[in-house]
Design an enzyme around this catalytic site. Structure first.
Site: not given
Length: 380
Positions: A209, A253, A269
């Site tokens: 991420c 994250h 995202d």
């Protein structure tokens, strides 16, 4: 070098190559209503706006609070935070109410001046909202800055989109990631310090991420949009025995926020483009089945572990900040004063927890057994 997953105060994508999953519990969340669906489980932590080419870091200063316009019903929930030594209260987006003594920063992050040094239980209220349609101009300009002379290929790519409407620039960058042969992994190669984003987007194309959030924010800034990196946690394991979420360190994250005219700060995202299972399922599923739409079925061992965790969670709600000495004193007041018989029935559940979830617990087995025993006694 081996690093363990968890939430830090900065992002430096490409600085290490082996991220180990850390199953330790970060916090548990009990809801005063329906548990949010997986796509709604973004737990907001530090917001990073300063970028020097290698690291994203927080900016501290007196910045006016952006506008917050509610778009949905409020949600109340109780967080039981494990000791972290940090001042962050990990709230669902968008937090609108925090405990007395805490506050909400200008980046809409819940913050407490007293770092979480012991297990702490707090009540928060979050609400779907449109954030930052009215935003400070200096902040928006700062969030377009990039270090000069770095990542020429990234800049050239993004500048091709600069003439598009803002939302189309976002979509163009997502399409580039979706079709570019990128993969999601916790074992990416190290990236050079010079032109690091170029090395990721046009070289390795492997990462987790932090890599995707950082690269996407750079692309957005290069395309002329204000962008920043947000860190926190994503997801949480639903415990049906108590109808609450268990969020672990491995759920840490990072994602991106882009400011769009008329909309304010919009969460994007980019990891979800590469591995949708990271949002729809969990980390383990995303690593093996990145396109999965749900987590794998639970085994009998998983169900037993969740049952034991529900006992722990109920105890947390009764005596959340008791240490081992306080728990022992409470046991004595309740009439459990030792002896072989008491010792064995106290130790059995502790042994089960230790065997099933040894690495994720913050309490040692003796404290867990006391927690379980006192809960049972109080229910009598």
């Amino acid at each position: 070098m081996l690093f363990r997953s968890g939430l830090g105060s900065e992002v430096s994508a490409g600085s290490f190559t082996n991220l180990a999953q850390n199953p330790a519990v970060a916090f548990r969340a009990d809801f005063r209503g329906a548990v949010p669906p997986p796509a709604g489980r973004y737990w907001r932590g530090p917001v990073l706006e300063a970028f020097d080419g290698l690291k994203w870091q927080q900016v501290r200063g007196n910045v006016p609070t952006p506008s917050v316009e509610a778009t949905g019903a409020p949600l109340t929930y109780d967080l039981t935070l494990e000791p972290s030594g940090t001042p962050w209260l990990l709230a669902l987006e968008t937090v609108v109410r925090v405990p007395q003594g805490a506050f909400i920063t200008s980046s809409v992050q819940a913050f407490t001046p007293r770092p979480v040094a012991t297990r702490r239980r707090v009540t928060l209220v979050s609400q779907p909202a449109r954030v930052g349609r009215q935003e400070n101009g200096d902040r928006l300009r700062f969030d377009t800055l990039l270090p000069q002379g770095q990542n020429p290929r990234t800049l050239a790519l993004a500048q091709q989109w600069a003439g598009l409407p803002p939302a189309r620039r976002v979509q163009a960058a997502l399409d580039y990631l979706r079709s570019g042969g990128f993969t999601y992994t916790l074992n990416p190669p190290l990236l050079p310090e010079e032109n690091r984003t170029d090395a990721f987007l046009f070289g390795s194309r492997q990462g987790f991420c932090e890599h995707y959030a950082s690269a996407f924010a750079v692309l957005m800034r290069a395309a002329g949009l204000s962008a920043r990196v947000v860190t926190g946690y994503l997801g949480g394991e639903l415990n049906p025995d108590g109808n609450y979420l268990i969020v672990r360190q491995q759920d840490a994250h990072a994602w991106t926020e882009v400011w769009l005219p008329g909309q304010g700060w919009v969460r994007v995202d980019p990891t979800a483009v590469i591995a949708p299972a990271r949002v729809n399922a969990d980390l383990r599923t995303a690593l093996t089945q990145p396109a999965a739409s749900a987590a794998r079925p639970r085994s009998g061992l998983d169900r037993l572990r969740l049952r034991l965790d529900s006992w722990q969670n109920r105890w947390n709600s009764v005596v959340v900040e008791y240490d081992g000495e306080q728990q022992t004193a409470l046991l004595t007041r309740l009439g459990v004063t030792g002896g072989a018989q008491a010792l064995w029935w106290l130790l059995l559940p502790a042994l089960a927890v230790t065997l099933l979830d040894r690495k994720s617990t913050r309490l040692n087995s003796s404290h867990r057994c006391i927690s379980y025993a006192v809960f049972c006694l109080k229910k009598k």
